[in-house]
Design a protein around this motif. Structure first.
Motif, PDB file in Angstrom:
ATOM      1  N   GLY A   3       0.802  -1.221   0.000  1.00 24.18           N
ATOM      2  CA  GLY A   3       0.000   0.000   0.000  1.00 24.18           C
ATOM      3  C   GLY A   3       0.824   1.254   0.000  1.00 24.18           C
ATOM      4  N   ILE A   4       1.898   1.292  -0.776  1.00 27.52           N
ATOM      5  CA  ILE A   4       2.768   2.471  -0.839  1.00 27.52           C
ATOM      6  C   ILE A   4       2.599   3.166  -2.176  1.00 27.52           C
ATOM      7  CG2 ILE A   4       5.131   3.305  -0.607  1.00 27.52           C
ATOM      8  CD1 ILE A   4       5.832   0.523   0.518  1.00 27.52           C
ATOM      9  N   THR A   5       2.354   4.455  -2.133  1.00 27.75           N
ATOM     10  CA  THR A   5       2.313   5.252  -3.356  1.00 27.75           C
ATOM     11  C   THR A   5       3.300   6.404  -3.230  1.00 27.75           C
ATOM     12  OG1 THR A   5       0.469   6.567  -2.522  1.00 27.75           O
ATOM     13  CG2 THR A   5      -0.083   4.680  -3.901  1.00 27.75           C
ATOM     14  N   GLN A   6       3.817   6.823  -4.374  1.00 28.82           N
ATOM     15  CA  GLN A   6       4.741   7.940  -4.423  1.00 28.82           C
ATOM     16  C   GLN A   6       4.240   8.951  -5.438  1.00 28.82           C
ATOM     17  OE1 GLN A   6       8.643   5.094  -4.133  1.00 28.82           O
ATOM     18  NE2 GLN A   6       9.029   7.246  -4.510  1.00 28.82           N
ATOM     19  N   SER A   7       4.411  10.238  -5.097  1.00 31.82           N
ATOM     20  CA  SER A   7       4.016  11.269  -6.043  1.00 31.82           C
ATOM     21  C   SER A   7       4.980  12.442  -5.967  1.00 31.82           C
ATOM     22  CB  SER A   7       2.585  11.755  -5.743  1.00 31.82           C
ATOM     23  OG  SER A   7       2.484  12.245  -4.415  1.00 31.82           O
ATOM     24  N   PRO A   8       5.280  13.076  -7.118  1.00 31.65           N
ATOM     25  CA  PRO A   8       4.898  12.609  -8.448  1.00 31.65           C
ATOM     26  C   PRO A   8       5.706  11.385  -8.853  1.00 31.65           C
ATOM     27  CG  PRO A   8       6.408  14.438  -8.645  1.00 31.65           C
ATOM     28  CD  PRO A   8       6.163  14.265  -7.167  1.00 31.65           C
TER      29      PRO A   8
END
Lengths: 114, 110
Positions: A3-8
């Motif tokens: 459940g890891i997201t990176q942005s941008p």
């Protein structure tokens, strides 16, 4: 899936500008990490966090700062980006409590500093 | 100061044969060792790990061996499959300080 997201996911910026990268996790893990990956070096630890407002330096922390005001978000800031900070940046979390304390990585952010 | 080294940048093996990836480290204080697999444009994926108190850990086709006296770590993949083609990183950790090798690109030919 940790459940890891990176942005941008991709960013091009100019030398001297500030840049902030965000790492977001959905599973309430205590430990979060920022790495950079460069050819010939593998991954190198920049900073890590062991709780809200608790952070520590890694191997290559110069030129970077971090903040963690909420469990789910860990921000990496380049106050004044330089060309040497062109890299792929990975966030990771550590799941603890099991037999092994492995880290799980996000998809990465490709940063280009012109 | 590269504390973890993977001296082979690349390795090519035939499908069905064994792949052996090697890693050396210099700091005897590391207490946990890991292997990660990475495909292009993705984050590293955890593969297998071993504690410093053990000398072998096996998970399906993957086995990690640790030789503390030689400060040497190896990953065996048998049988190798084309889907195993990726960059493999070894890593060593102590107190949240994880050090990675530069990676070995494995190519498994059909």
């Amino acid at each position: 899936d940790a459940g890891i997201t990176q942005s941008p996911r991709h960013k091009v910026t100019e030398t001297g500008t500030p840049v902030t990268l965000r790492c977001h996790q959905t599973e309430n893990h205590r430990y979060m990490y920022w790495y950079r990956q460069d050819p010939g070096h593998g991954l190198r630890l920049i900073h890590y966090s062991y709780g809200v407002k608790d952070t520590d330096k890694g191997e290559v922390s110069d030129g970077y700062s971090v903040s963690r005001s909420k469990t789910e978000d860990f921000l990496l800031t380049l106050e004044s980006a330089t060309s040497s900070q062109t890299s792929v940046y990975f966030c990771a979390i550590k799941e603890t409590g099991g037999t092994y304390n492995e880290q799980f990585f996000g998809p990465g952010t490709r940063l280009t500093v012109l | 100061d590269q504390q973890v080294k993977q001296n082979s940048p690349s390795l090519s093996v035939q499908e069905g044969r064994i792949s052996i990836l090697n890693c050396d480290y210099t700091n005897s204080m590391f207490d946990y060792f890991l292997w990660y697999k990475k495909y292009p444009a993705e984050g590293p994926t955890f593969l297998i790990s071993i504690s410093s108190i053990k000398d072998k850990n096996e998970d399906g086709r993957f086995t990690v061996f640790l030789n503390k006296s030689a400060k040497h770590l190896s990953l065996h993949i048998v049988p190798s499959q084309p889907g195993d083609s990726a960059v493999y990183f070894c890593a060593a950790e102590r107190n949240n300080d994880m050090r990675f090798g530069a990676g070995t690109r494995l190519t498994v030919k059909p």
